[in-house]
Design an enzyme around this catalytic site. Structure first.
Site, short mmCIF file in Angstrom:
data_model
loop_
_atom_site.label_atom_id
_atom_site.label_comp_id
_atom_site.label_asym_id
_atom_site.label_seq_id
_atom_site.Cartn_x
_atom_site.Cartn_y
_atom_site.Cartn_z
N LYS A 179 86.12 49.78 66.18
CA LYS A 179 86.48 51.08 66.76
C LYS A 179 87.43 50.88 67.94
O LYS A 179 87.23 49.99 68.75
CB LYS A 179 85.23 51.83 67.21
CG LYS A 179 84.33 52.26 66.08
CD LYS A 179 83.13 53.00 66.61
CE LYS A 179 82.21 53.40 65.46
NZ LYS A 179 80.98 54.02 65.93
N ASP A 203 82.59 39.22 66.62
CA ASP A 203 82.48 40.65 66.30
C ASP A 203 83.86 41.28 66.45
O ASP A 203 84.48 41.18 67.50
CB ASP A 203 81.50 41.31 67.26
CG ASP A 203 81.11 42.72 66.83
OD1 ASP A 203 81.96 43.43 66.24
OD2 ASP A 203 79.97 43.10 67.09
#
Length: 164
Positions: A71, A67
């Site tokens: 952000k 992943d």
């Protein structure tokens, strides 16, 4: 899964943090009668530190599509960092290869590639910084899906730099 199927003489250990993904993988392995692998449910850094380091050594280590946590406020959750590389270094046999692959352009080019280039403990074994296909690696369902929607795929392969 494909690596285990194509290499019955080797044993594979998978670590996955998603219970749903672990369950799917176990079901798939059962249906395909794959007996040369196991999957550990847990966070990779914890499993590596608590159960693998200084006990096991691997011919190859694969980091498949981590992943990217795009952000900024979530960046601390990224698995791929210098501390993770340090653990991989200890777990990898001297002639072993660390493979990693991502479909996230930013993660590949501005994070992973930079960390690899700055690393003093790993060296690239490819003819370029990365490739979009790696012979013998196998293709995951996730990779197929990402290619189908136009994502670039970045494969990296690095060997240990042996310390004097």
């Amino acid at each position: 899964m494909e690596l285990a199927l194509n290499n019955p003489q080797k044993y594979f250990i998978g670590i996955e943090y998603s219970f749903k993904a672990v369950k799917k993988a176990i079901d798939k392995a059962r249906k395909r009668n794959i007996k040369n692998m196991c999957i550990i449910f847990g966070e990779a850094n914890v499993v590596m530190s608590k159960y693998l380091l200084d006990k096991y050594y691997f011919d190859s280590i694969y980091l498949n599509f981590p992943d990217p946590w795009p952000k900024k406020k979530h960046a601390h959750r990224r698995i791929f960092n210098t501390e993770f590389l340090d653990k991989v270094y200890v777990l990898l046999k001297d002639d072993g290869i660390f493979y990693s692959v991502t479909d996230d352009d930013h993660y590949a080019l501005e994070i992973m590639n930079i960390i690899y280039k700055d690393s003093k403990i790993f060296k690239n074994v490819l003819d370029s910084d990365y490739v979009d296909k790696l012979e013998g690696y196998g293709v995951t369902l996730y990779e197929e899906k990402m290619r189908a929607i136009g994502h670039n795929i970045y494969f990296f392969a690095h060997s240990k730099v042996l310390k004097d």
